[in-house]
Structures are given as C-alpha cells and as structure tokens.
Scaffold this motif. Sequence first.
Motif, mmCIF file in Angstrom:
data_model
loop_
_atom_site.group_PDB
_atom_site.id
_atom_site.type_symbol
_atom_site.label_atom_id
_atom_site.label_comp_id
_atom_site.label_asym_id
_atom_site.label_seq_id
_atom_site.Cartn_x
_atom_site.Cartn_y
_atom_site.Cartn_z
ATOM 1 N N GLU A 9 0.835 -1.208 0.000
ATOM 2 C CA GLU A 9 0.000 0.000 0.000
ATOM 3 C C GLU A 9 0.869 1.256 0.000
ATOM 4 N N LEU A 10 2.005 1.179 0.693
ATOM 5 C CA LEU A 10 2.921 2.327 0.701
ATOM 6 C C LEU A 10 3.490 2.563 -0.699
ATOM 7 N N GLU A 11 3.901 1.479 -1.361
ATOM 8 C CA GLU A 11 4.463 1.600 -2.719
ATOM 9 C C GLU A 11 3.459 2.250 -3.668
ATOM 10 N N ALA A 12 2.188 1.811 -3.566
ATOM 11 C CA ALA A 12 1.145 2.361 -4.448
ATOM 12 C C ALA A 12 0.968 3.862 -4.157
ATOM 13 N N ALA A 13 0.966 4.220 -2.870
ATOM 14 C CA ALA A 13 0.783 5.635 -2.496
ATOM 15 C C ALA A 13 1.952 6.473 -3.001
ATOM 16 N N LYS A 14 3.147 5.875 -2.958
ATOM 17 C CA LYS A 14 4.354 6.598 -3.363
ATOM 18 C C LYS A 14 4.261 7.054 -4.820
ATOM 19 N N ASN A 15 3.638 6.203 -5.638
ATOM 20 C CA ASN A 15 3.453 6.580 -7.039
ATOM 21 C C ASN A 15 2.616 7.839 -7.164
ATOM 22 N N GLU A 16 1.652 7.996 -6.225
ATOM 23 C CA GLU A 16 0.824 9.207 -6.248
ATOM 24 C C GLU A 16 1.591 10.416 -5.710
ATOM 25 N N TYR A 17 2.352 10.195 -4.617
ATOM 26 C CA TYR A 17 2.893 11.372 -3.913
ATOM 27 C C TYR A 17 4.297 11.780 -4.347
ATOM 28 N N LYS A 18 4.931 10.976 -5.217
ATOM 29 C CA LYS A 18 6.356 11.270 -5.493
ATOM 30 C C LYS A 18 6.591 12.619 -6.182
ATOM 31 N N GLN A 19 5.529 13.147 -6.805
ATOM 32 C CA GLN A 19 5.687 14.467 -7.469
ATOM 33 C C GLN A 19 5.613 15.632 -6.478
ATOM 34 N N TYR A 20 5.273 15.334 -5.213
ATOM 35 C CA TYR A 20 5.109 16.400 -4.211
ATOM 36 C C TYR A 20 6.267 16.407 -3.218
ATOM 37 N N SER A 21 6.417 17.554 -2.526
ATOM 38 C CA SER A 21 7.368 17.553 -1.410
ATOM 39 C C SER A 21 6.666 16.912 -0.207
ATOM 40 N N ILE A 22 7.454 16.116 0.526
ATOM 41 C CA ILE A 22 6.885 15.262 1.580
ATOM 42 C C ILE A 22 7.541 15.565 2.920
ATOM 43 N N ALA A 23 6.699 15.769 3.934
ATOM 44 C CA ALA A 23 7.230 15.845 5.306
ATOM 45 C C ALA A 23 6.713 14.632 6.076
#
Length: 270
Positions: A9-23
């Motif tokens: 589930e984390l890997e799938a989410a990462k595909n969505e969020y990788k274009q954003y800055s993450i804290a």
Amino acid sequence: MRILYNLEELEAAKNEYKQYSIAFIPTMGALHAGHLSLIDKANSVAEKVIVSIFVNPLQFGPNEDFSQYPRDIDRDINLLKSKKVDYLFCPNFTKDELLKIKQLQAEPKLADILCGKFRKGHFDGVVTIVNYFFELIEPDYAIFGEKDYQQLKIIETMVNNLSLNVKILAAEILREESGLAMSSRNVYLSQSSRIKADEIYKNLCSMSAEISKILAGDIELNKKIQRIIDSYKEKFINSGFEIDYIEYHWSRILIAARVDGVRLIDNIGV
Ligand code: AMP
C-alpha cells in the motif's frame, strides 16, 4: 487521509505522492497535542504530510514497557483526521522481520550517554527503524520533537554520516498547562503522580535560571553547574523521585526521572 497498512500500500501511495514535497513524522502512536504540533510544522514546509504509527520493538529493552506501551489506533486515526494528514503508515512489522533489515549503530559518543546509559541498545533500535522508514518513504523533511533531544541529535548525526537526502527539522516541546512535557506515557500517571511529575519542569526552569546567571558571570563554570545539578538531584530524590540522570549538554539541562515507576524525560535550554 489514506491509511497504509503494509509495504504494498505504501508503494502504491508513493506513485501518487512522489511528485510532491513530503514531510514525514514518525511516532509510536497514543497521540497527544505534542504530536499534532509536529503535523502543523510539517504542513508549513511540505505539500504532503505522512505520519507513521509504529511501536518499534527494536528500541525496547527486555525489561522495558514494549507490551504495556499505550496503543489506541482508532483514537489516533480520529485525531489525525482532525488535522491535514495525507497518509498514515501503520505497518505491523514483527521483531523477527525487523531483524532482517539493515541494522544501524547509533553514534556511540551520543548514544552511550544520558538515556543510552539506562537503555542499552535503545538508540541503535531507533536509528535502524528511522533509517528504514526513510528508505521506504523517501521524505524531503522529517520532523522530530525536542522532547527527545538526544534522539534528535542522534538522528541529525545519522543523516549527516550517511549523507541522507532528508532535512531534519526540530519542533519545540509542547507542555501541559502545569508545565509537564506532553508524553504518551503520562496516561500512566495517577493524579498524585502527576502533581509530583509537575516538579520536573518547575525545577528545570529554576535550574536553567541559576545556570544562566553563572554563565553570565563565567566563573568556574563546570563545577558550579554540577553543584546546582547535584542540589536539585538531592531535592528530587528527597521528594521520592528515582533519577536516572540530570546532566548538562548542548547548553541544555536534560533529565530522566521515574515517578512512581513511570519513566519520564524532559529538557530545557539554558
Ligand atoms: P513518540 O511517539 O513518543 O515516539 O514521539 C514521536 C515524535 O513526537 C518524536 O519526534 C517526539 O520527540 C515528538 N514528541 C513527543 N512528545 C512531544 C511533545 N510534548 N512536544 C513536542 N514533540 C513531542
């Protein structure tokens, strides 16, 4: 808020969020306003915020409170929903699984003092899980509270030593109205223990004031600081505290004290 229970589930989410800055904010749950203040800080620096809740078995010694550590995931989820949190990562890795990941050793100069003297291997467990979560989540920022000041210094050193691509941000200690540092373990304090625990911050404040005065005068510094600390140690012991340590490092006074068996830590700048 999306809840991610496992690596897939984390890997799938990462595909969505990788274009954003993450804290990223690692926690062990049993959340309180102190944790929530870290979320505000995270939102002020990054586009997406990820909180983890994981009670890390690697950082608890055999006689410590791993099994008794407070857990209430439903309450935590409700609290997180009251804030802007984009993802909650709450895996259920077992100790055996975690023993197969890369085991790190915390910088001994920082890890063998203070809490490290009383909790052998604790900081090795902390850096191992934090580094693993950094590898999995790949955040741009990670927020740590000054409440765990030694941990903050150790994580900063790990990030420097390994040249990790994450910026560590420190967040101030949030306190109860009485001054007691907010902690998940405070729920274990009875009403009378809590009144006693309030002495920690009160005495830190007066120690800090006395030490500042001496620093301004700059006479026989270390001896004078030690004398003040010793007198407060005696005061704490006389009122029934068990003191693991009260020490002066990084221009701060740091304390670990047991109140009726509950181990509390706190610190203050001078
Ligand atoms: P924990 O769940 O206790 O591992 O804490 C998770 C993060 O919250 C750590 O970075 C802590 O330093 C931080 N934290 C815990 N208590 C407080 C507090 N009272 N004020 C600010 N940060 C805190």
